[in-house]
Write an enzyme that holds these catalytic residues in place. Sequence first.
Site, PDB file in Angstrom:
ATOM      1  N   ASP A  12       0.881  -1.167   0.000  1.00  0.00           N
ATOM      2  CA  ASP A  12       0.000   0.000   0.000  1.00  0.00           C
ATOM      3  C   ASP A  12       0.916   1.214   0.000  1.00  0.00           C
ATOM      4  O   ASP A  12       1.650   1.468   0.948  1.00  0.00           O
ATOM      5  CB  ASP A  12      -0.868  -0.039   1.270  1.00  0.00           C
ATOM      6  CG  ASP A  12      -1.822   1.145   1.355  1.00  0.00           C
ATOM      7  OD1 ASP A  12      -1.614   2.150   0.661  1.00  0.00           O
ATOM      8  OD2 ASP A  12      -2.778   1.051   2.159  1.00  0.00           O
ATOM      9  N   TYR A 227      -0.294   0.441  14.680  1.00  0.00           N
ATOM     10  CA  TYR A 227      -1.236   0.205  13.597  1.00  0.00           C
ATOM     11  C   TYR A 227      -0.748   0.836  12.292  1.00  0.00           C
ATOM     12  O   TYR A 227      -0.526   2.024  12.222  1.00  0.00           O
ATOM     13  CB  TYR A 227      -2.618   0.756  13.943  1.00  0.00           C
ATOM     14  CG  TYR A 227      -3.617   0.484  12.837  1.00  0.00           C
ATOM     15  CD1 TYR A 227      -3.966  -0.826  12.523  1.00  0.00           C
ATOM     16  CD2 TYR A 227      -4.180   1.508  12.098  1.00  0.00           C
ATOM     17  CE1 TYR A 227      -4.849  -1.097  11.503  1.00  0.00           C
ATOM     18  CE2 TYR A 227      -5.068   1.245  11.070  1.00  0.00           C
ATOM     19  CZ  TYR A 227      -5.397  -0.059  10.778  1.00  0.00           C
ATOM     20  OH  TYR A 227      -6.266  -0.330   9.758  1.00  0.00           O
ATOM     21  N   LYS A 230      -4.037  -3.140   7.672  1.00  0.00           N
ATOM     22  CA  LYS A 230      -3.971  -4.601   7.675  1.00  0.00           C
ATOM     23  C   LYS A 230      -2.988  -5.051   6.596  1.00  0.00           C
ATOM     24  O   LYS A 230      -2.500  -4.244   5.805  1.00  0.00           O
ATOM     25  CB  LYS A 230      -5.357  -5.182   7.412  1.00  0.00           C
ATOM     26  CG  LYS A 230      -6.217  -5.238   8.672  1.00  0.00           C
ATOM     27  CD  LYS A 230      -5.818  -6.388   9.584  1.00  0.00           C
ATOM     28  CE  LYS A 230      -6.697  -6.412  10.824  1.00  0.00           C
ATOM     29  NZ  LYS A 230      -6.042  -7.009  11.983  1.00  0.00           N
TER      30      LYS A 230
END
Length: 361
Positions: A12, A227, A230
């Site tokens: 990403d 975080y 995902k």
Amino acid sequence: MSKITFSVIKADIGGFVGHSSVHPDLLKVAEKYLGEKGKDLLIDFKVSHVGDDINLIMTHKKGVDCEEVHKLAWDTFLECTRLAREYKLYGAGQDLLSDSFSGNIKGMGPGVAEMEFEERPSEPVIVFMADKTEPGAWNLPLYKMFADPFNTIGLIIDPKMHDGFIFEVMDTVENKLMKFSSPEEIYDLLVFLGAFNRYAVKAVYNKKGEPAAASSTQRMNLMAGRYVGKDDPVMIVRCQNGFPAVGEALEPFANPHLVSGWMRGSHFGPLMPVSLQDATPTRFDGPPRVVALGFQLSNGKLIGPQDFFADKGFDRARQKALEIADYMRSHGPFEPHRLPLDEMEYTTLPRVMEKLSQKNL
Ligand code: 13P
Ligand code: 13P
Ligand code: MG
Ligand code: MG
């Protein structure tokens, strides 16, 4: 002919808009870069995407874990990151956890699925790519493909499949690999596969040791300790002639099973099979998506892709996924829509809890 290596590396690099998709200019940058810099290294490549993830699908003869190939993928992502920063795309460079390349792209953020094999006279391969979920999302479909005769009739009627398969399972917390032989050890195997937040199938082999499937199993949040979205996994599955037929490999996705991911990586939701064109998760940043691209290999050349889930045969699966999505969403912030607390450890929730504990003391 010497062996072919099939490498899928994804990252990403920044979402357009939010976490919903990839800007088309980034795909062009990746294509140009790989075409120029990979011309002596790669046999062939395709640049694809699912949601906000760029997927580099590459064939070469350098074997798995090849430093040159991993560096090429890393540099391609860096090149894309430059444009992502210029466009101020969301989370530009999100998955590049390190400032410099250190020999193997594994452990640096991007996801990697690779296998090396002798190309058969006809070599159908499917690349599965998912967004808004994590590697354990492949456990249930892989079990169905390679171990469940209610899904794969070939396990019963094809003498080339009748011996079963070996599952290599990764404990993503302890970073340990375990092997299970199917069908003899399926009850043992399912102890682990059912706990898909922690255990993920890394690879499947036939009993001659030939690779049948490989997936990306890294857990970025564990690596980064915070975080960072995902892991949005990829998976390679070889089909036909001793491996599952194409239709047997696709069939598990006709039932949209629940996976973790979705909004802020913190919710259970159905994995919806979609065409490339529909791989744009928007409702509550989802629901989680899976795309399946089919290729015939011809001396390492990627003939394809065939966008399998564009087929009308998956319309009902999509409808069912949307119904499940409505039902799960109706729980709002309540478990089991929201993930249990131990799974929320690498989200922003602990920071809120810390604040509350100080306030109440
Ligand atoms: P931010 O709005 O802080 O980015 O959090 C939401 C999100 O999308 C997490 O990746
Ligand atoms: P990605 O992992 O696809 O970047 O999604 C992150 C997120 O927070 C979605 O709400
Ligand atoms: Mg993102
Ligand atoms: Mg993503």
